[in-house]
Design a protein around this motif. Structure first.
Motif, short mmCIF file in Angstrom:
data_model
loop_
_atom_site.label_atom_id
_atom_site.label_comp_id
_atom_site.label_asym_id
_atom_site.label_seq_id
_atom_site.Cartn_x
_atom_site.Cartn_y
_atom_site.Cartn_z
N LEU A 195 0.71 -1.33 0.06
CA LEU A 195 0.19 0.04 -0.08
C LEU A 195 0.75 1.40 0.05
CD1 LEU A 195 -2.66 -0.93 2.60
CD2 LEU A 195 -2.88 -1.06 0.47
N GLY A 196 2.09 1.20 0.18
CA GLY A 196 3.19 2.40 0.45
C GLY A 196 2.96 2.98 1.65
N LYS A 197 2.37 2.39 2.73
CA LYS A 197 2.29 3.32 3.78
C LYS A 197 2.64 2.32 4.96
CE LYS A 197 -2.51 4.79 2.46
NZ LYS A 197 -2.18 6.07 2.16
N LYS A 198 3.91 2.67 5.02
CA LYS A 198 4.81 1.88 6.02
C LYS A 198 5.28 2.62 7.29
CE LYS A 198 8.12 0.64 2.86
NZ LYS A 198 9.51 0.15 2.51
N GLU A 199 4.66 3.86 7.18
CA GLU A 199 5.09 4.56 8.58
C GLU A 199 3.78 4.00 9.51
OE1 GLU A 199 7.26 6.62 8.70
OE2 GLU A 199 7.53 7.41 6.54
N GLY A 200 4.20 3.95 10.91
CA GLY A 200 3.54 3.86 12.05
C GLY A 200 3.61 2.34 12.51
N PHE A 201 2.87 2.09 13.47
CA PHE A 201 2.89 0.87 14.24
C PHE A 201 1.76 0.25 14.91
CE2 PHE A 201 4.05 4.55 16.68
CZ PHE A 201 3.47 4.50 17.79
N VAL A 202 1.72 -0.89 15.46
CA VAL A 202 0.67 -1.39 16.56
C VAL A 202 1.45 -1.61 17.51
CG1 VAL A 202 -0.75 -3.30 16.99
CG2 VAL A 202 -0.68 -2.89 14.82
N LYS A 203 0.77 -1.00 18.70
CA LYS A 203 1.50 -1.14 20.00
C LYS A 203 0.48 -1.81 21.08
CE LYS A 203 3.09 2.02 23.91
NZ LYS A 203 3.78 3.39 24.11
N PHE A 204 0.99 -2.73 21.81
CA PHE A 204 0.17 -3.51 22.80
C PHE A 204 0.74 -3.00 24.26
CE2 PHE A 204 -2.79 -7.04 21.66
CZ PHE A 204 -2.66 -6.69 20.40
N VAL A 205 -0.22 -2.64 25.06
CA VAL A 205 0.30 -2.42 26.33
C VAL A 205 -0.40 -3.40 27.31
CG1 VAL A 205 -0.32 -0.54 28.48
CG2 VAL A 205 0.23 0.10 25.99
N THR A 206 0.49 -4.24 27.90
CA THR A 206 -0.15 -5.58 28.50
C THR A 206 0.43 -5.38 30.06
OG1 THR A 206 1.63 -6.64 27.70
CG2 THR A 206 -0.34 -7.15 26.65
N GLU A 207 -0.46 -6.37 30.85
CA GLU A 207 0.29 -6.69 32.26
C GLU A 207 1.23 -7.64 31.94
OE1 GLU A 207 0.86 -6.69 35.99
OE2 GLU A 207 -1.01 -5.26 35.43
N ALA A 208 2.52 -7.54 32.58
CA ALA A 208 3.56 -8.30 32.27
C ALA A 208 3.43 -9.63 32.70
CB ALA A 208 4.85 -7.88 32.69
N ARG A 209 2.60 -10.05 33.80
CA ARG A 209 2.57 -11.41 34.47
C ARG A 209 1.69 -12.14 33.69
NH1 ARG A 209 1.58 -12.43 40.45
NH2 ARG A 209 2.20 -14.88 40.37
N TYR A 210 0.49 -11.87 33.22
CA TYR A 210 -0.52 -12.67 32.50
C TYR A 210 -0.75 -12.40 31.23
CZ TYR A 210 -0.91 -14.42 37.11
OH TYR A 210 -0.60 -14.87 38.52
#
Ligand code: FAD
Ligand code: AMP
Length: 470
Positions: free
Chosen positions: A394-409
């Protein structure tokens, strides 16, 4: 006094008309009161739908101008603003007709006029056109009156120059401004900046907070800021606006920048996008037991009940996120509660929230900072679109997916996306959060290739320590 209703809804936006449709389906005799001629509220006439119709036009224009990079020559691509506006209006009108049809097929009585509370169990409807008032008797009232753009004290929207506008006025512009100053870099300000810069306007954004989209995850908002700056938007964060001086030829805005320097900027038009105010004055609330806070928001519990028996409030007139889908969800809860269906209260931690800029931004749940402040043992995992096959097609390589998770589970606390189709991609993590799925669950579910939503899988796989491409 006319027919007794089980419910009178005041306001036919996405909160009110959805609530009315659900109430009628539950067997409640329902009336809907709307002061405007057309149904659909801010969302349909001055918000979600017209802005996204214009932003779609900007997306298409941008794509066509970029097409030569992949060997598609498109010459003479230009914008006919009047036709863009007409196309937007057709979409709005068609949808407004759809809402009216829905009310009629559900058997909801629609009353055109200004609705106000007139003592327990009574709503007075004043119709300006017919210069008459009717009183509706009802067991319950649902306030879904919404909100209106907030002006700044130094410049009202009705300045005779017509150069100071809010989000309602800017949608009516007869031409694309040569230059535009936007005060407020929240969702509305950013969407209009992204729209008009792509249509060739010189855009300046003045935001009081230290970054655009202050409510978004910091990584997303800083990335957006970089992308908009690259497209030519001039951005001043930490800006304190001092004065707005509209003249015949243009408007000058004086402000102090983050470093304390006094500056000015000029535009043909200034858009004030500093938030919205609830429309709760003059509707008889003072005669009830309902509590209204000092900014005009009606206080409600999780079932949208006020302190006054039989009086409920939802949407932009209560202090929950200003989003159409929140208003609708709250409306459904309110009427199910009236109908004795014992609905669950809304979990506001799972509400997706989208910004339809270029690039788009979407989030669900807590930001990294909110998660840390809430005391979670926070783990973050980021998958950049630069590593996605589909994003590179698509020519749209800028950006990201970010997960914020609880480290333990691996509990998902928040998901933040900036990049292609972010506003659609957020559906999967929002649903996963609703089902209380973990990153492990997402990483074990097979995602089709090549798709953008593989990037959700990849970010979850990183969080679950199962990454291949991460
Ligand atoms: P409204 O939609 O404001 O409807 C209230 C209705 O009540 C109006 O029709 C009004 O005329 C009527 N009314 C008010 N007082 C009275 C009275 N006394 N008697 C009779 N009728 C009355 N949200 C999203 O989720 N996605 C988006 O992309 C999005 N984009 C937006 C873009 C812009 C520019 C703006 C301004 C808003 C946007 N929003 C978006 C927010 C969204 O429009 C609102 O959250 C939503 O419309 C709130 O719905 P509501 O039913 O509470 O109120
Ligand atoms: P929203 O809350 O998404 O409607 O966005 C409103 C934005 O306007 C927020 O980002 C605020 O920080 C910003 N804002 C509010 N008042 C001012 C002001 N006087 N000058 C510049 N930005 C402002």
């Amino acid at each position: 006094m006319s027919t007794a209703y089980d419910l009178v809804v005041i306001g036919a936006g996405p909160g009110g008309y959805v609530a009315a449709a659900r109430a009628a389906a539950l067997g409640l005799k329902t009336a809907l009161v709307e002061k405007d001629d057309a149904l659909g509220g801010t969302c349909l006439h001055r918000g979600c739908i017209p802005t996204k119709a214009l932003l779609h036009a900007a997306d298409l224009y941008g794509e066509m101008r970029q097409a030569r990079h992949i060997g598609i020559e498109a010459e003479g691509v230009r914008v006919d603003w009047r036709k863009v506006q007409r196309s937007k209006q057709r979409i709005v009108d068609t949808n407004a007709g759809g809402v009216r049809h829905l009310m009629s097929t559900r058997g909801v009585d629609v009353h055109q006029g200004f609705g106000m509370l007139d003592g327990p169990g009574r709503v007075r409807v004043r119709s300006g056109k017919e210069k008459k008032a009717a009183t509706l008797a009802t067991r319950n009232v649902l306030l879904a009156v919404g909100s209106t753009p907030r002006a700044l004290p130094m410049a009202s929207f009705d300045h005779p120059s017509g150069r100071v506008v809010g989000s309602d006025g800017i949608l009516r512009l007869g031409e694309i401004p040569g230059s535009l100053v936007i005060i407020g870099g929240g969702v509305i300000g950013v969407e209009f900046a992204s729209l008009f810069v792509r249509f060739g306007a010189q855009v300046t954004v003045l935001e009081a907070a230290e970054r655009l989209l202050p409510a978004a995850d910091a990584d997303c908002s800083l990335q957006l800021q970089r992308q908009l700056a690259k497209q030519g938007v001039r951005i001043h964060t930490g800006a304190r606006v001092g004065d707005i001086s509209p003249r015949k030829q243009g408007v000058t805005v004086g402000f102090t920048d983050a470093g304390g320097k006094q500056l000015t900027c000029e535009g043909d038009i200034v858009l004030v996008a500093v938030g919205r105010a609830p429309l709760t004055q003059g509707i008889g609330l003072e005669q009830t037991q309902a509590r209204v806070d000092d900014r005009g928001y009606v206080r409600v519990n999780g079932w949208m009940q006020t302190e006054q028996d039989g009086l409920y409030a939802i949407g932009d007139c209560v202090e929950t996120p200003w989003l159409a889908h929140v208003a609708s969800a709250e409306g459904i809860i309110a009427v199910e509660q009236m109908a004795g269906r014992q609905p669950a209260a809304l979990n506001y931690d799972h509400i997706p929230s989208c910004v339809y800029s270029d690039p788009p931004v979407a989030q669900c749940g807590l930001t990294q900072q909110q998660a840390a402040e809430a005391g979670h043992d926070v783990k973050t995992s980021v998958f950049p679109f630069a590593r996605s096959g589909k994003a590179s097609i698509l020519g749209k390589k800028e950006g990201f997916v970010k997960f914020v998770t609880e480290a333990r589970y691996g509990e998902i606390l928040g998901v933040h996306i900036i990049g292609p189709q972010a506003t659609e991609l957020i559906a999967e993590p929002a649903f996963a959060m609703q089902l209380e799925a973990t990153v492990e669950d997402i990483a074990r579910s097979v995602h089709a290739h090549p798709t953008l939503y593989e990037s959700i899988y990849e970010a979850a796989a990183i969080a679950a320590d199962r990454a291949i491409h991460g």
